[in-house]
Design an enzyme around this catalytic site. Structure first.
Site, PDB file in Angstrom:
ATOM      1  CG  HIS A 224      -1.786  -1.211   1.320  1.00  0.00           C
ATOM      2  ND1 HIS A 224      -3.097  -1.180   0.923  1.00  0.00           N
ATOM      3  CD2 HIS A 224      -1.540  -2.483   1.716  1.00  0.00           C
ATOM      4  CE1 HIS A 224      -3.637  -2.382   1.094  1.00  0.00           C
ATOM      5  NE2 HIS A 224      -2.714  -3.195   1.580  1.00  0.00           N
TER       6      HIS A 224
ATOM      7  CD  GLU B 286      -5.206  -8.532   6.801  1.00  0.00           C
ATOM      8  OE1 GLU B 286      -6.038  -7.930   6.080  1.00  0.00           O
ATOM      9  OE2 GLU B 286      -4.197  -7.976   7.290  1.00  0.00           O
TER      10      GLU B 286
ATOM     11  CG  ASP C  57       0.120  -1.458   5.186  1.00  0.00           C
ATOM     12  OD1 ASP C  57      -0.254  -0.647   4.328  1.00  0.00           O
ATOM     13  OD2 ASP C  57      -0.542  -2.472   5.500  1.00  0.00           O
TER      14      ASP C  57
HETATM   15  N1  ADE Z   1      -5.023  -1.269   4.110  1.00  0.00           N
HETATM   16  C1  ADE Z   1      -3.714  -1.166   4.337  1.00  0.00           C
HETATM   17  N2  ADE Z   1      -3.210  -2.310   4.805  1.00  0.00           N
HETATM   18  C2  ADE Z   1      -4.223  -3.194   4.877  1.00  0.00           C
HETATM   19  C3  ADE Z   1      -4.353  -4.541   5.261  1.00  0.00           C
HETATM   20  N3  ADE Z   1      -3.322  -5.268   5.697  1.00  0.00           N
HETATM   21  N4  ADE Z   1      -5.564  -5.113   5.208  1.00  0.00           N
HETATM   22  C4  ADE Z   1      -6.603  -4.408   4.782  1.00  0.00           C
HETATM   23  N5  ADE Z   1      -6.545  -3.140   4.406  1.00  0.00           N
HETATM   24  C5  ADE Z   1      -5.369  -2.527   4.444  1.00  0.00           C
HETATM   25 ZN    ZN Z   2      -2.818  -5.147   2.228  1.00  0.00          ZN
END
Ligand code: ADE
Ligand code: ZN
Length: 327
Positions: free
Chosen positions: A13, A194, A272
């Site tokens: 991201h 997730e 991230d």
């Molecule tokens: N936006 C940024 N990182 C994310 C993640 N790991 N899962 C969902 N949305 C996100």
């Molecule tokens: Zn992500």
């Protein structure tokens, strides 16, 4: 895998890759007070995934112009290239870049693309962009996001996806947006598996017809699904350090190795990185420690990533050659 070994990253991201010092600098320039999102050491600070999403939004609030995103892209690609990444795909959101206005979005995208061209010459890293709708902003906004993506689809903007709070809305609520993106020639991925269980992966595949899944690791809770993923060649953009940092797994219990053994196409990304105290180099070090993976195993997974990249065939051939040459 050393820091400089060539790597392919499919799940990053752009705002989530912003170094904290970069965001603090932007905040100073804009006289914005976001001190509360950092700890004493200057790292991003959050308590869980849902708080992370809030801190992410607060950090992003200081990025306000195409020029800001130009600078961010240069900073992020410099760091990726320093970790050996030769090809990267970044998630971009018209929600943050111009409030889903097509004309404003075009300016942001052009600024990001120009930065990517500079970084390609400077650091030897190639970038492609994936527009992501943000799930918790909702399906209505996702339609506008898809229209922004459709208007700007091409050789740089090559994909469409879905991120954000997986507990809100169902994949099928976003089917219109994904259909529009597909019709515009964009390739598709969605975060699932997730925070949602295996059924979230099934739903994303059935309702959005994606070819890749962001994370997808909780498919491991349903071995019939794992077999289907393997048979259908669905690619998982696995971000192990992100999962560990957010408390989903411990390194040695992370399902990436088991998914790989069962024939699922897994790849390695950072998601991230500064939020999760990781880099592509660190992901490789931790995976090597946890599963005794060697250079050959990592090379194999980077070839899987190159094969699954949302890029043209000439770019893919070049990346595969770079991976081969370094082996
Ligand atoms: N936006 C940024 N990182 C994310 C993640 N790991 N899962 C969902 N949305 C996100
Ligand atoms: Zn992500």
């Amino acid at each position: 895998m050393s820091k400089t070994s060539p790597k392919v990253e499919l799940h990053l991201h752009l705002e989530g890759a912003a170094p904290p010092a970069f965001i603090r600098g932007m905040a100073r320039e804009k006289h914005a007070d976001i001190a509360g999102i950092f700890d004493e050491a200057g790292h991003y600070s959050y308590t869980d995934f849902w708080h992370f999403l809030k801190v992410y939004d607060a950090a992003t609030s200081v990025l306000r112009t195409p020029e800001d995103y130009h600078r961010l892209t240069l900073a992020v690609l410099e760091e990726s290239a320093a970790n050996g990444v030769i090809y990267s795909e970044c998630f971009l959101s018209p929600d943050f870049c111009g409030g889903r206005d097509v004309s404003a979005w075009r300016d942001y995208l052009n600024a990001i693309r120009e930065a990517a061209e500079i970084a390609e010459k400077r650091d030897g890293i190639t970038l492609r962009a994936i527009v992501t709708a943000v799930r918790h902003i909702g399906p209505e906004a996702a339609r506008e996001t898809a229209l922004c993506a459709a208007e700007t689809a091409g050789d740089f903007l090559t994909g469409f996806g879905l991120a954000g709070d997986e507990k809100l809305h169902k994949p099928k609520d976003f089917a219109w947006a994904f259909d529009a993106a597909r019709e515009a020639g964009l390739r598709l991925t969605a975060h699932a598996g997730e925070w949602g269980g295996p059924e979230s992966v099934r739903d994303a595949l059935a309702d959005l017809k994606v070819e890749r899944i962001g994370h997808g690791v909780r498919a491991i809770e349903d071995l019939a699904l794992v077999d289907e993923l393997a048979e259908q060649g669905v690619v998982l953009e696995v971000c192990p350090g992100s999962n560990v940092a957010l408390g989903l797994y411990k390194w040695r219990e992370h399902p990436i190795a088991e998914l790989d053994r069962r024939g699922v196409k897994v790849t390695i990304s950072t998601d991230d990185p500064p939020f999760f105290h990781t880099t592509m180099t660190r992901e490789h070090e931790r995976l090597a420690e946890a599963f005794d993976w060697d250079e050959g195993q990592f090379l194999r997974l980077h070839k899987v990533a190159a094969e699954a990249a949302f890029c043209d065939e000439a770019t893919r051939a070049r990346i595969l050659k770079q991976l081969e040459t370094a082996a």
